[in-house]
Enzyme design. Sequence first.
Site, PDB file in Angstrom:
ATOM      1  N   GLU A 210       0.754  -1.155   0.067  1.00 33.12           N
ATOM      2  CA  GLU A 210      -0.010   0.196   0.084  1.00 33.12           C
ATOM      3  C   GLU A 210       0.757   1.269   0.079  1.00 33.12           C
ATOM      4  O   GLU A 210       1.817   1.371   0.903  1.00 33.12           O
ATOM      5  CB  GLU A 210      -0.876  -0.208   1.238  1.00 33.12           C
ATOM      6  CG  GLU A 210      -1.887  -1.149   1.321  1.00 33.12           C
ATOM      7  CD  GLU A 210      -2.834  -1.148   2.475  1.00 33.12           C
ATOM      8  OE1 GLU A 210      -2.883  -0.320   3.327  1.00 33.12           O
ATOM      9  OE2 GLU A 210      -3.576  -2.264   2.674  1.00 33.12           O
TER      10      GLU A 210
ATOM     11  N   HIS B  89      -7.284   1.856   2.201  1.00 30.00           N
ATOM     12  CA  HIS B  89      -7.451   1.434   3.639  1.00 30.00           C
ATOM     13  C   HIS B  89      -7.928   2.459   4.391  1.00 30.00           C
ATOM     14  O   HIS B  89      -7.692   3.240   5.329  1.00 30.00           O
ATOM     15  CB  HIS B  89      -5.847   1.366   4.001  1.00 30.00           C
ATOM     16  CG  HIS B  89      -5.704   0.504   5.131  1.00 30.00           C
ATOM     17  ND1 HIS B  89      -4.603  -0.442   5.218  1.00 30.00           N
ATOM     18  CD2 HIS B  89      -6.544   0.084   6.340  1.00 30.00           C
ATOM     19  CE1 HIS B  89      -4.696  -1.099   6.655  1.00 30.00           C
ATOM     20  NE2 HIS B  89      -5.993  -0.861   7.004  1.00 30.00           N
TER      21      HIS B  89
ATOM     22  N   ALA C 137     -11.241   2.203   8.676  1.00 30.89           N
ATOM     23  CA  ALA C 137     -11.544   2.781  10.194  1.00 30.89           C
ATOM     24  C   ALA C 137     -11.320   4.388   9.711  1.00 30.89           C
ATOM     25  O   ALA C 137     -11.241   5.342  10.987  1.00 30.89           O
ATOM     26  CB  ALA C 137     -10.148   2.372  10.898  1.00 30.89           C
TER      27      ALA C 137
HETATM   28  P1  NAD Z   1     -10.919  -9.352  16.082  1.00 26.49           P
HETATM   29  O1  NAD Z   1      -9.797  -9.857  16.806  1.00 26.49           O
HETATM   30  O2  NAD Z   1     -12.200  -8.859  17.156  1.00 26.49           O
HETATM   31  O3  NAD Z   1     -11.474 -10.692  15.223  1.00 26.49           O
HETATM   32  C1  NAD Z   1     -10.934 -11.494  14.465  1.00 26.49           C
HETATM   33  C2  NAD Z   1     -11.444 -12.843  14.482  1.00 26.49           C
HETATM   34  O4  NAD Z   1     -10.736 -13.553  13.621  1.00 26.49           O
HETATM   35  C3  NAD Z   1     -11.613 -13.695  15.766  1.00 26.49           C
HETATM   36  O5  NAD Z   1     -12.985 -13.832  16.261  1.00 26.49           O
HETATM   37  C4  NAD Z   1     -10.747 -14.829  15.632  1.00 26.49           C
HETATM   38  O6  NAD Z   1     -11.211 -15.780  16.350  1.00 26.49           O
HETATM   39  C5  NAD Z   1     -10.833 -14.940  14.304  1.00 26.49           C
HETATM   40  N1  NAD Z   1      -9.933 -15.985  13.538  1.00 26.49           N
HETATM   41  C6  NAD Z   1      -8.527 -15.782  13.815  1.00 26.49           C
HETATM   42  N2  NAD Z   1      -7.898 -16.903  13.263  1.00 26.49           N
HETATM   43  C7  NAD Z   1      -8.995 -17.388  12.373  1.00 26.49           C
HETATM   44  C8  NAD Z   1      -8.858 -18.434  11.488  1.00 26.49           C
HETATM   45  N3  NAD Z   1      -7.525 -18.889  11.207  1.00 26.49           N
HETATM   46  N4  NAD Z   1     -10.024 -18.744  10.754  1.00 26.49           N
HETATM   47  C9  NAD Z   1     -11.100 -17.987  11.185  1.00 26.49           C
HETATM   48  N5  NAD Z   1     -11.108 -17.377  11.913  1.00 26.49           N
HETATM   49  C10 NAD Z   1     -10.089 -16.817  12.563  1.00 26.49           C
HETATM   50  O7  NAD Z   1     -10.395  -8.344  15.152  1.00 26.49           O
HETATM   51  P2  NAD Z   1     -11.486  -7.297  14.375  1.00 26.49           P
HETATM   52  O8  NAD Z   1     -11.539  -6.067  15.182  1.00 26.49           O
HETATM   53  O9  NAD Z   1     -12.707  -7.988  13.953  1.00 26.49           O
HETATM   54  O10 NAD Z   1     -10.542  -6.843  13.033  1.00 26.49           O
HETATM   55  C11 NAD Z   1     -10.390  -8.081  12.170  1.00 26.49           C
HETATM   56  C12 NAD Z   1      -9.093  -7.685  11.308  1.00 26.49           C
HETATM   57  O11 NAD Z   1      -9.838  -6.403  10.639  1.00 26.49           O
HETATM   58  C13 NAD Z   1      -7.811  -7.008  12.107  1.00 26.49           C
HETATM   59  O12 NAD Z   1      -7.403  -7.896  12.431  1.00 26.49           O
HETATM   60  C14 NAD Z   1      -7.540  -5.995  10.949  1.00 26.49           C
HETATM   61  O13 NAD Z   1      -6.532  -6.861  10.078  1.00 26.49           O
HETATM   62  C15 NAD Z   1      -8.205  -5.668  10.101  1.00 26.49           C
HETATM   63  N6  NAD Z   1      -8.830  -4.380  10.375  1.00 26.49           N
HETATM   64  C16 NAD Z   1      -8.895  -3.571   9.044  1.00 26.49           C
HETATM   65  C17 NAD Z   1      -9.282  -2.094   9.191  1.00 26.49           C
HETATM   66  C18 NAD Z   1      -9.145  -1.224   7.836  1.00 26.49           C
HETATM   67  O14 NAD Z   1      -9.124  -0.103   8.068  1.00 26.49           O
HETATM   68  N7  NAD Z   1      -9.607  -1.933   6.890  1.00 26.49           N
HETATM   69  C19 NAD Z   1      -9.331  -1.695  10.342  1.00 26.49           C
HETATM   70  C20 NAD Z   1      -9.673  -2.429  11.472  1.00 26.49           C
HETATM   71  C21 NAD Z   1      -9.226  -3.636  11.347  1.00 26.49           C
END
Ligand code: NAD
Length: 312
Positions: free
Chosen positions: A268, A287, A290
């Site tokens: 990115e 991106h 958020a």
């Molecule tokens: P979170 O930790 O609340 O949820 C992640 C989920 O993934 C958990 O429930 C976990 O059990 C599950 N998980 C872990 N490994 C797994 C696997 N192998 N198979 C299936 N499920 C699995 O996190 P969140 O707040 O929901 O965020 C998720 C992701 O979104 C973050 O890790 C981040 O990379 C991304 N994110 C992106 C932005 C953006 O601006 N686009 C902003 C925030 C977060």
Amino acid sequence: MAKKILITPKSFKTYKDKAYPLLAQKGYDIIENTLGRTMSEQEIVSYAKKDVVGIIIGIDPLPASVLEQCKDLRAISKYGVGMDNIDLNRAKELGIKVKNAVGTNNISVAEHTIALMFSIARNIPSIASGIKTGGWDRVIGFELTGKKLGLIGGGQIGREVAKRARGLEMEVSIYDPYFTDEAFASKYNIHRCINLDDLFKESDVISLHVPATPETRRIINKHALELMKSTALLINTSRGELVDEEALYDALISKKIAGAAQDVFSIEPPSKDEKLLKLDNFILTSHIGAFTHEAVEKMVIVSTQNLLDMLE
Ligand code: NAD
């Protein structure tokens, strides 16, 4: 010894008035990232090698080599959720505390996920940009109502997407081996999928909501794309590393799947010659999942409070 805090995220300054007084009250001097972009490893070291006891970090890299050179660092506060840019094991060995800002941006990312779903289902970006250059193309789209949404990851964001998708009368399945919130699944009538291949085969839309880990890297690969329906849409608002972009390109160009919309990319920003960007059935946003006033304000407040808690 001077106590300094390095703050790297560009958007932090929008709501810095909510944070700087709290840091000043505790006697911390603030070093801002004035570069207007993500910092490099060398830049972080040059700012933080001495006297910096805390860092509020965005997506800038904090590998072991950087952590080892920041001699006075005691705490890292993630401005956001995904911590894949931080070497958590090395931080622990060095006695550096780390915490992320849980619950600050899940609504914003969920809303963006739904926006991308509609955008790719109705080809909105390519149609709208065509009109600006004199065109009037009509590309046939898909309804979302009644369609099957397969969520990979049922955490903070996945669950907010699930709720909204249920509101759109979609059928929702979650694949998440670590999911324990059975009350949520039953309240919103969400199916728990045990076999990932089944999710790929049965879903009309697949949306990724997992962190980037060795287990999830390239979870969307040639095998997964081959199992998906030819009408399927892929949404990725999590991390670029989750998708094998070469395999995705092949699947989109050969119409093995109908479209993909991402908010994240392996690099990115991507190169302007990136071949995926030339496809009408591929959408990329910068991106911004958020990046709303509401989420930024919460991330500023929570990441600052988390840092102070860890340091005190
Ligand atoms: P979170 O930790 O609340 O949820 C992640 C989920 O993934 C958990 O429930 C976990 O059990 C599950 N998980 C872990 N490994 C797994 C696997 N192998 N198979 C299936 N499920 C699995 O996190 P969140 O707040 O929901 O965020 C998720 C992701 O979104 C973050 O890790 C981040 O990379 C991304 N994110 C992106 C932005 C953006 O601006 N686009 C902003 C925030 C977060």
